[in-house]
Design an enzyme around this catalytic site. Structure first.
Site, mmCIF file in Angstrom:
data_model
loop_
_atom_site.group_PDB
_atom_site.id
_atom_site.type_symbol
_atom_site.label_atom_id
_atom_site.label_comp_id
_atom_site.label_asym_id
_atom_site.label_seq_id
_atom_site.Cartn_x
_atom_site.Cartn_y
_atom_site.Cartn_z
ATOM 1 N N ASP A 155 0.867 -1.181 0.000
ATOM 2 C CA ASP A 155 0.000 0.000 0.000
ATOM 3 C C ASP A 155 0.903 1.229 0.000
ATOM 4 O O ASP A 155 1.074 1.896 1.018
ATOM 5 C CB ASP A 155 -0.907 -0.034 1.225
ATOM 6 C CG ASP A 155 -1.829 1.168 1.309
ATOM 7 O OD1 ASP A 155 -1.877 1.957 0.336
ATOM 8 O OD2 ASP A 155 -2.488 1.333 2.350
ATOM 9 N N GLU A 158 2.559 6.884 -4.810
ATOM 10 C CA GLU A 158 3.044 6.760 -6.181
ATOM 11 C C GLU A 158 4.564 6.666 -6.166
ATOM 12 O O GLU A 158 5.198 6.995 -5.167
ATOM 13 C CB GLU A 158 2.549 7.963 -6.996
ATOM 14 C CG GLU A 158 1.032 7.983 -7.150
ATOM 15 C CD GLU A 158 0.535 9.089 -8.057
ATOM 16 O OE1 GLU A 158 1.037 9.206 -9.180
ATOM 17 O OE2 GLU A 158 -0.359 9.843 -7.626
#
Length: 275
Positions: A155, A158
């Site tokens: 998780d 970017e």
């Protein structure tokens, strides 16, 4: 006029939200952190001026990261989350009664601290007795682990700043080593409108390492383009071959057992990134 925040998603396109108030702003050791309240999306976490999560639409991302692999694995017990300091993926993992241990490794403890304070509906399960929270480098944690986890969930932000190493072939090879013999991992892999080359490269890298590699999508309105992808790598178990009896009723707002299969049906331009 009010105060507006714009995430510049490309040089020529962005997404804008009206801000009610700013709770906290800080340059941590790793990134710029802002916690704000928006008119449309509720409380919102921003890292390096990018939307990470909001109270209104967070359930889509967190459910789709967690439940696709956790229902694919027949008996997930030990699960690792790399990144995810807001706690949303952990919350979803704990909905699976087979899970005995969920480890969260996030490099930035400030994300954890302020998510607990301002995003309690997302971070509220981080103090669960099944959860172990480590403020550490997820890349190094993976490198130091061997056959330790049934499922690993990446998780990350970017691929900028501290997350760059989490999108490399070496990292995926490390994940394979850190997984048990029938292990599964999922990573968020950005959007196909602006990051097609990234998706193509990640998919190719994962496919070289994992016998079963799939790409799936979800609709997340506050993420660039709204169409988001996830790449799953599995040593044995195929998410498209999960038996009906494996599914059980679960408290979700987006994920369903029907969607589990449907999310792998890709638009042609997205499917082309996997060949």
């Amino acid at each position: 006029m009010g105060l507006w925040f714009t995430e510049k998603q490309t040089d020529n396109f962005g997404i804008t939200a009206k801000i009610k108030q700013t709770y906290h702003t800080e340059q941590t050791a790793f990134q710029k952190l802002n916690m704000v309240e928006t008119e449309e999306w509720g409380n919102m976490l921003l890292l390096d001026d990018m939307v990470m999560t909001t109270e209104k639409d967070e359930f889509v991302y967190h459910e789709m990261v967690a439940h696709v692999p956790l229902f694919t694995h027949p008996n997930p017990k030990e699960v690792l989350v790399v990144g995810g300091g807001d706690g949303g993926v952990i919350r979803e993992i704990l909905k699976h009664p087979s899970v005995t241990k969920a480890v969260l490794v996030d490099i930035d403890g400030k994300v954890i601290e302020y998510s607990k304070k301002y995003l309690p509906s997302i971070a509220g399960k981080l103090d669960d007795p099944r959860v172990e929270v480590r403020v550490a480098d997820g890349f190094m944690h993976i490198a130091e682990s061997e056959k330790a986890y049934d499922v690993i969930l990446v998780d990350s932000t970017e691929p900028v700043g501290p997350a760059v190493n989490l999108f490399t072939k070496g990292f995926y090879a490390g994940i394979s080593k850190a997984l048990k013999d029938d292990g599964i991992f999922v990573a968020q892999t950005d959007n196909p409108w602006f990051k097609a080359d990234l998706i193509r490269q990640v998919y190719a890298d994962v496919k070289e390492i994992f016998p079963v590699t799939r790409l799936y999508t979800a609709n997340i309105p506050t993420y660039p383009s709204g169409l988001w992808t996830f790449t799953i790598g599995s040593k044995i178990h195929d998410p498209l071959k999960v038996k009906e009896e494996r599914f059980f009723e679960i408290d979700t707002k987006y994920y369903t057992k029907q969607l589990h299969h449907a999310c792998f049906v890709l638009p042609r331009f997205v499917e082309d990134l996997t060949v």
